[in-house]
Design an enzyme around this catalytic site. Structure first.
Site, PDB file in Angstrom:
ATOM      1  N   HIS A 179     -30.523 125.660  38.147  1.00 46.25           N
ATOM      2  CA  HIS A 179     -32.057 125.411  38.620  1.00 46.25           C
ATOM      3  C   HIS A 179     -32.184 125.540  40.144  1.00 46.25           C
ATOM      4  O   HIS A 179     -31.274 124.991  40.858  1.00 46.25           O
ATOM      5  CB  HIS A 179     -32.689 124.067  38.155  1.00 46.25           C
ATOM      6  N   TYR A 233     -31.051 111.803  42.568  1.00 45.35           N
ATOM      7  CA  TYR A 233     -31.193 112.876  43.606  1.00 45.35           C
ATOM      8  C   TYR A 233     -32.503 112.725  44.291  1.00 45.35           C
ATOM      9  O   TYR A 233     -33.458 112.287  43.644  1.00 45.35           O
ATOM     10  CB  TYR A 233     -31.237 114.379  43.041  1.00 45.35           C
TER      11      TYR A 233
END
Length: 471
Positions: free
Chosen positions: A71, A134
């Site tokens: 992605h 993240y």
């Protein structure tokens, strides 16, 4: 604060520009471990960009073999693990020589990776109960589309430790397209505001492919115009827009216009810089000082602001506003000379016409040619100089306006004696006697260039630049 080298994480580069591996300082004992997963001061100390995270996400993976990606979200990411192990894989999806470059790494909880915008991100889980976490520097919103890449793309040929036929993959990720250069992500652009002025024109020439906007095309004091502009497309905004009619700023109409252009506009840009993460370069003036500093070294960047007139006050307020942007350069300059009407061209024209003017001789400073100001701008951006305020002008000794006019006359075949001197006070009396406004001027406009020199930039002598300009 001085950081102990033993407490700092370490940074390793990769084949993908901007993607770096961070070895964290993990402390283990019989109870488990402790780590500073993200500590801004320490991360900046080892060279990580100050990317301004605004959201923290956790992706929990129950089973070994879960594989996610590839992605390419429209933001920077700082990825790490709270538990477990992964095999990480990254592919550069950005336009340029590194398009298609790959990097892989096995990660445990002691490793983090900074992934710049435009780099495809993926991972394969190597242990059950792996928590992948993240930080990102833009808020996730529904409906955002971004490029993706097939996990089994033969061009990048990622060597997954668990064969993809045995992996746990979502239906969406099983149908991602192959690598296609036509879908490469373009680099963020540069925007020049004030594109019709002498500095704006010079900046546009120096930044090929940049977007430019005049005030008629983008008025940053117009809320609707600001809301409609695609600020997320820019990495750098160069604000050369300003109200520069120093004397007219003393009138009721000019006062309103000066505050709007020189303070409200920059304050708006500072807010946009915080929101969208671009670097803001703002051009200011020696007028933020009252001109009482010693000639040597001249005004320094940390000197308290002391503006005299309305124009000066609006520029000083603009400096303060821009300083609130996380990534900013305020470039204070003096006596700018570029294309179009300016003092040098006026003196050259008078010399050619046989006129012998009277020019003020008690205001002292240095010329700044637009190509020098542009060169300093490029230098600061390209060298990743520390953000903040810098004084920029051409080099050489400070000179009065009369001495500069005499230099122009001599280069135009006239005698320096043909330029007589007058005081600022006498000149002002003449202007005011005609019913025109007159703003106070700093008598010393010379600024110290030592902070700029410390970045590796050596200013060109003003008279050398003058020779080239007149030629």
């Amino acid at each position: 604060m001085t950081l102990s080298p033993q407490s700092l994480p370490s940074l390793e580069t990769s084949p993908i520009p901007g993607l770096v591996v961070v070895r964290l300082d993990r402390r283990d004992d019989s109870r488990g471990f402790f780590k500073e997963n993200w500590q801004r001061e320490k991360m900046l100390a080892i060279g990580l960009p100050d990317f301004g995270p605004v959201q923290n996400n956790v992706s929990f993976n129950a089973d070994r073999g879960v594989t996610r990606g590839i992605h390419t979200e429209p933001w920077d990411k700082f990825v790490s693990l709270a538990t477990g192990r992964i095999f990480g894989a990254w592919v550069d999806m950005r336009e340029g020589d590194s398009f298609g470059a790959t990097f892989t790494l096995e990660m445990d909880t002691s490793v983090a990776v900074f992934v710049p915008r435009g780099v495809g991100n993926s991972y394969q889980v190597l242990e059950d109960a792996t928590a992948y976490t993240y930080l990102v520097n833009a808020h996730w919103r529904p409906g955002i589309a971004y490029p993706a890449l097939a996990l089994d793309d033969s061009t990048v040929a990622i060597d997954w430790p668990i064969p993809l036929g045995e992996a746990i993959i979502s239906e969406k990720d099983q149908n991602n397209p192959g690598l296609d250069p036509s879908t490469a992500i373009p680099a963020k652009k540069t925007l020049v505001l004030g594109g019709g002025g002498q500095l704006g024109l010079a900046l546009a020439d120096a930044f090929p492919g940049c977007d430019t906007a005049t005030r008629a095309e983008l008025d940053v004091t117009d809320a609707d115009a600001v809301a409609a502009w695609p600020w997320h497309e820019y990495a750098v905004v160069l604000n050369a827009a300003a109200y520069t009619a120093v004397d007219a700023a003393e009138t009721p109409e000019g006062r309103v216009a000066a505050w709007a252009a020189n303070t409200t506009g920059p304050a708006t840009l500072a807010g946009l810089a915080r929101e969208h993460g671009f670097t803001l370069v703002h051009y200011s003036s020696d007028y933020v000082f009252d001109g009482t500093a010693p000639l040597d070294p001249g005004h320094t960047e940390d000197e308290p602001l002391s503006p005299l007139g309305v124009y000066a006050q609006t520029k000083a307020a603009g400096d303060v506003a821009v300083s609130l942007a996380p990534r900013h350069y305020v470039l204070r300059t003096s006596w700018v000379i570029g294309e179009g009407k300016n003092f040098v061209r006026t003196m050259q024209s008078l010399a050619e016409k046989g006129v012998s003017p009277s020019v003020v001789d008690d205001q002292v400073g240095r010329l700044t040619f637009t190509d020098e100001l542009v060169r300093a701008t490029r230098h600061l951006l390209d060298s990743d100089a520390t953000f903040g305020t810098y004084h920029v002008s051409n080099g050489g000794p400070a000179m009065s306006w009369r001495e500069i006019a005499q230099a122009v006359f001599e280069r135009s075949g006239r005698s320096a004696a043909d330029v007589s001197g007058t005081s600022t006070e006498s000149y002002a009396e003449g202007v005011l006697a005609q019913g025109n406004p007159f703003a106070p001027r700093p008598l010393n406009s010379a600024m110290s260039l030592e902070k700029l020199r410390a970045t590796g930039f050596e200013p060109e002598d003003a008279m050398s630049a003058l020779d080239r300009y007149l030629a």
